[in-house]
Design an enzyme around this catalytic site. Structure first.
Site, short mmCIF file in Angstrom:
data_model
loop_
_atom_site.label_atom_id
_atom_site.label_comp_id
_atom_site.label_asym_id
_atom_site.label_seq_id
_atom_site.Cartn_x
_atom_site.Cartn_y
_atom_site.Cartn_z
N LYS B 79 29.65 34.98 42.89
CA LYS B 79 29.34 33.53 43.46
C LYS B 79 29.10 32.96 41.94
O LYS B 79 29.38 31.71 41.93
CB LYS B 79 27.86 33.50 44.23
CG LYS B 79 28.19 33.01 45.54
CD LYS B 79 27.04 33.08 46.36
CE LYS B 79 25.84 33.40 45.97
NZ LYS B 79 25.55 34.72 45.71
N THR B 81 29.91 33.72 38.90
CA THR B 81 31.14 33.44 38.22
C THR B 81 32.01 32.55 38.79
O THR B 81 32.71 31.62 38.01
CB THR B 81 31.89 34.96 38.39
OG1 THR B 81 31.08 35.85 37.93
CG2 THR B 81 33.03 34.96 37.40
N ARG B 102 20.55 29.37 39.41
CA ARG B 102 19.18 29.76 39.42
C ARG B 102 18.94 30.80 38.06
O ARG B 102 19.87 31.03 37.49
CB ARG B 102 19.03 30.92 40.29
CG ARG B 102 18.50 30.30 41.67
CD ARG B 102 18.43 31.57 42.59
NE ARG B 102 19.55 32.32 42.95
CZ ARG B 102 19.85 33.13 43.67
NH1 ARG B 102 18.85 33.85 44.37
NH2 ARG B 102 20.92 33.87 43.87
N LYS B 113 21.25 47.21 33.92
CA LYS B 113 22.29 46.63 32.92
C LYS B 113 22.97 45.35 33.66
O LYS B 113 23.36 45.55 34.93
CB LYS B 113 23.13 47.60 32.39
CG LYS B 113 24.00 47.39 31.19
CD LYS B 113 25.01 48.52 31.04
CE LYS B 113 26.32 47.87 30.31
NZ LYS B 113 26.00 47.48 28.91
N ALA B 294 15.89 35.00 47.77
CA ALA B 294 16.60 34.52 48.69
C ALA B 294 15.97 34.90 50.28
O ALA B 294 16.65 34.68 51.13
CB ALA B 294 17.88 34.90 48.59
N PHE B 322 22.96 34.87 47.84
CA PHE B 322 23.45 35.65 49.04
C PHE B 322 24.60 35.28 49.69
O PHE B 322 25.18 34.41 49.26
CB PHE B 322 22.20 36.20 49.86
CG PHE B 322 20.97 36.93 49.42
CD1 PHE B 322 21.32 37.80 48.06
CD2 PHE B 322 20.06 37.18 49.91
CE1 PHE B 322 20.33 38.39 47.51
CE2 PHE B 322 19.02 38.16 49.53
CZ PHE B 322 19.19 38.68 48.32
N PHE B 410 40.62 39.75 41.25
CA PHE B 410 40.24 41.06 40.42
C PHE B 410 41.80 41.55 39.97
O PHE B 410 42.51 41.14 40.66
CB PHE B 410 39.73 42.14 41.23
CG PHE B 410 38.15 42.10 41.52
CD1 PHE B 410 37.65 40.91 41.70
CD2 PHE B 410 37.42 42.98 41.21
CE1 PHE B 410 36.27 40.62 41.94
CE2 PHE B 410 36.13 43.06 41.68
CZ PHE B 410 35.35 41.82 41.81
N TRP B 438 37.55 34.58 35.66
CA TRP B 438 37.10 35.76 34.94
C TRP B 438 38.15 35.65 33.81
O TRP B 438 37.66 35.69 32.69
CB TRP B 438 37.00 36.71 35.85
CG TRP B 438 36.41 37.99 35.14
CD1 TRP B 438 35.13 38.06 35.01
CD2 TRP B 438 37.20 38.91 34.34
NE1 TRP B 438 34.95 39.24 34.29
CE2 TRP B 438 36.01 39.78 33.79
CE3 TRP B 438 38.45 39.21 34.49
CZ2 TRP B 438 36.38 40.83 33.18
CZ3 TRP B 438 38.77 40.57 33.63
CH2 TRP B 438 37.74 41.10 32.95
#
Lengths: 586, 586
Positions: B79, B81, B102, B113, B294, B322, B410, B438
């Site tokens: 989201k 991204t 946020r 990580k 959230a 979310f 992707f 991306w």
């Protein structure tokens, strides 16, 4: 022209002065700094320590002036006010001058009315930022410190829950921490007595490790102690990794490096390593950096602030915490040894009020009106009290420095009282100056400024009180006799056993001896004023701060967590929602 | 030109992009802001919310775009991204655009990580600041919140130790707090499971008040919840004063205002009220403000960030936490109601991966390799999984908004899989765009940007799901049926009794209904994927956040304090002591 400090409150003077305060990039020009050495943080800024230290590394250091005080009343005798006033006075003489002071803690700010920014016309501004978190260093210390405790408690949980094979899968070795020998606690920057003694880890297998724990106030953190004595980022990183958080079941120390958290702790300190630049009410530069306790730590601004201050200013003034037997002694034998800096002069702040107390005046109690002895002329009390002043003059002379006594003037002081102090100081071989910086700012501090400039031309044969080769117990003996005026030192069996152990370990040879003692008396008993005679300093424990490289002989109790009173200052603090201005802080 | 995201790690792209990032005052010119509306904080800055809101108050609002997602896998479906990518795409179209996201929490940063800054060429920079505390808002929240607990515990101690006459001397009335009904806890911004359940106040009369207590993670604080929904400083101050910290022995609420600490708490929030300005990797502006949970809060950036974003940008994008059943529902019925802002369009982020999971694909487990169903073409799973997508499209249409479906591409996605999603989205009446931000940054998001621009010209007949007049239990029924697809709602006797009590109190009539439910399923059971049928939503409790003005019906458990794992991210974080650069963060 100075503000009328008899009519205006400190916050009113601050607000008036702040209207014309230099903005971050204006400082660059004023101080000859490169633009990228200034890191703006709202209307104040940080200075990029590494860039400045590197660019100016070949410039000779300026004159180095330390400000300390005689044994104070519980009200304090205006060391910060004098530091600000002297800076303003030197500024009026056209000298390139700057000062370094400590950052105050949020605990006292929210609990006790008052600011640590000086007073009257000898103020550090802006006051709201100074009082409420500045540029975030205390928060960085809090996060760095508490992350260490997160790592420790999580590790204890996982070592309990997993066998060696499971730990090995995560590339972890068993540290086998002894839950009864956890030395590290948590921190918070308030007076939170409810967190002084706590039980943590209640619940099940996934809720940490049940044990006793504690919160201290943020300024008591070993990370704060380290920030004050670290000479650069590399030194800071190494010291943070050496903090002993606990002992294992065989008695070996467990460090933050063992927990693999020292790097991340240092990451939280990446901004805190840079001093903040503030201003006096007359727009001379003030570096604010670190605010360590004066008992278990050095109680003064950082070595890093001094490092760049000495390069940036021809006269760099630094303030030592508490009275000269504590503040100057630590400056002398710890800070100067760690830093390699050598002072040119010390300013010994005295007030007629404190001298009268040492001369036998009635008890001074914060919050109660001063007895009449303090508000009406009484030359006899002053004369008698000067023995405390002379004791501190002699201490400072043992470092090879001839101090300048500064009489921090109050409007109730009389001519004859002031003359009595001058006589005593000069008889002891020290310079003496009356200073009215509170009322008049730099114009009131010209006599002091001139005395300091003059003293800086003296030849200084600076020498430490003891060599590093001297074993711990002998060092304590020397400090007790030479600085405090004790007949000797007594050790509890526990303290002596610890001292022996530390003496035998070559790793601790270059550790600083960081005395823990009240500042309200030359002795360990705060009720004994003047120069107590015929007493022995009792040492009941020796603490170790392996990251800061301190061994702390305890000649008194220390509370690492003060309490919030029944009428705390936060009751009177609010925000003007139209302007965003904070009200009631001062 | 985009960076090669298949070869460069996120932090490498960030570092490369940061070299040319606009500096604080450069933003002023770029965004048409006044210099004094920029508050520099190192290489980023805060925006002076009050000044900007006041100066631009008569400017019409820009187009308001919300970004949400279908029910995600536990890995998240990008989201943030997509929010960054859409911002960059609109930027490439020459549109005056900005986004609001946020601030992440230090707990996950030190434990897991990964960063919350987006990824690939659709990143928020600078990443080190973003990941490690930004401009200090979380610390401000921590201090404001914990000061409330300091006030509460100190008051309990003093009320126990003093009689009424002693209290009266300090102008205090007896609050008579019930120690078994203390609702407020402490906060810290780490995953500190050892502080989840604690006993505080151990010791004597001066050591607080002995009772059970707890620490939550900072982002779960009611102060954080309030920061996200407050419309200005006045509203923030009022809400902070209404926080219920405990009940007295008669059952009446005790607030921070009763403790006389709400003003001082707000003083710590004076800077946090200003959003921070960051940048996308292609130098479009990104406002970062607040980071509330959230579940018990709205899980999205603040109303204040939207207020100035809508004035500063022609297209202002805001991200909801979310999945759409949680994030969009709260945006719709809570945030828009509190703010008065009306959205023009919602972007519903979907991935082939998540759709396959909803179509019956094997379980997705963080840290384990993806099963082959997710990396090889399987149009059947995608087609079946689109029922989850269509459910969310229909939910958003109930608000009067026709969403744009964004397929967050992707490299394993195939043409036929993508075509299947387009068919399903378009059959449900929504626009659909494939977006390769991306890999390609703004150039990869042009189809999405064009679809959003086009959608912003639609007529929006925005309507809430329920009127404020509707009683609490009926609201929950409507949300459960209309948004989650439940058959109905069941209440435990305790929850029902509480709900009745809240319904009967007119004070709570305008409180938001803040559902607590998993985001991993439309139902309350995270294992049920797709669109679960034939189930009832169980409500087991209702919490009240009187400052934030939330009533939270609990359809699931919430942990306010996550745990640190046995292989936490902090093990790999360190500082390069030559450059000061933080290593290993991403």
């Amino acid at each position: 022209m100075a503000y009328d400090a008899t009519k205006m409150k400190d916050y009113e003077i601050a607000e008036a002065a702040e209207a014309n305060m230099p903005l971050p990039y204006e400082w660059a020009e004023k101080l000859g700094l490169q633009k990228d050495e200034i890191i703006p943080m709202g209307r104040i800024c940080k200075l990029d320590f590494m860039k400045i230290a590197d660019r100016l590394k070949d410039r000779p250091d300026g004159k180095f002036i330390e400000v300390t005080a005689i044994t104070p009343t519980p009200l304090g005798e205006g060391k910060t006010t004098t530091t600000m006033g002297l800076t303003e006075g030197l500024g009026k003489r056209g000298v390139n001058v700057g000062a370094a002071i400590r950052q105050p803690s949020g605990g006292p700010t929210m609990n006790i009315k008052g600011t640590a920014a000086g007073g009257g016309n000898a103020l550090a501004i802006p006051m709201t930022e100074f009082s409420l978190g500045l540029t975030g260093d205390l928060n960085d210390i809090m996060n760095a410190h508490n992350l260490g405790m997160v790592a420790l408690t999580a590790r204890m949980q996982h070592e309990r829950n997993y066998d060696d094979a499971e730990l090995a899968k995560r590339n972890l070795r068993r540290l086998d921490i002894d839950p009864t020998r956890v030395e590290f606690g948590w921190i918070i920057d308030f007076c939170a007595q409810a967190l002084r003694n706590i039980i943590i880890g209640i619940g099940g297998r996934m809720d940490g490790y049940m044990m006793q724990s504690r919160f201290g106030i943020a300024v008591s953190s070993e990370i704060m102690a380290i920030l004050a004595v670290a000479t650069d980022l590399k030194d800071l990183r190494e010291r943070i990794g050496k903090i002993i958080v606990a002992y294992d079941k065989k008695g070996n120390p467990v460090t933050t490096e063992d927990l693999e958290v020292a790097g991340a702790m240092t990451a939280f300190m990446r901004n805190a390593i840079n001093p903040t630049l503030m201003s006096t009410a007359e727009y001379q530069p003030v570096l604010v950096h670190a605010g360590p306790f004066a008992n278990i730590a050095i109680g003064q601004s950082s070595i890093i602030a001094d490092r760049i201050g000495l390069k940036m200013f021809d006269y760099h003034i630094t303030e030592s915490g508490f009275a000269a037997d504590i503040g100057f002694e630590k400056f002398w034998n710890v800070k100067c040894r760690f830093s390699g800096h050598t002072p040119h002069v010390s300013v010994l702040t005295a007030t007629i009020r404190a001298l009268k107390m040492h001369g036998g005046g009635p008890k001074v109690v914060p919050g109660r009106p001063l007895p009449e002895e303090y508000t009406k002329e009484n030359v006899g009390l002053v004369e008698k009290g000067c023995e405390n002043l002379v004791h501190h003059i002699n201490t400072i002379r043992k470092a090879g420095i001839n101090p300048v006594v500064c009489i921090n003037a109050f409007h109730t002081d009389t001519k004859d009282e002031i003359a009595a102090v001058r006589r005593a100081a000069e008889a002891a071989g020290a310079r003496c100056a009356l200073s009215e910086h509170w009322a008049k700012g730099g114009d009131g501090a010209l006599e002091l400024a001139d005395a300091v400039i003059d003293a800086c031309n003296d030849k200084v044969d600076f020498k430490f009180l003891y060599p590093l080769e001297m074993p711990l117990r002998q060092r304590v003996e020397v400090i007790a006799k030479e600085v405090y005026g004790a007949d000797g030192v007594s050790w509890t069996p526990e303290a002596e056993a610890k001292a022996k152990m530390f003496e035998e370990n070559p790793e601790y040879k270059d550790f600083a001896t960081m005395m823990v003692k009240t500042h309200l008396s030359l002795s360990h008993d705060p009720t004994l004023k003047g120069v107590p005679k015929g007493w022995t300093l009792p040492i009941r424990d020796v603490l170790i701060y392996a990251g800061a490289k301190f061994l702390c002989p305890m000649a008194g109790t220390i509370s690492l967590m003060p309490g919030t009173s029944s009428d705390p200052a936060f009751r009177r603090i609010d925000v003007d929602t139209e302007t965003g201005k904070v009200l009631g802080l001062f």
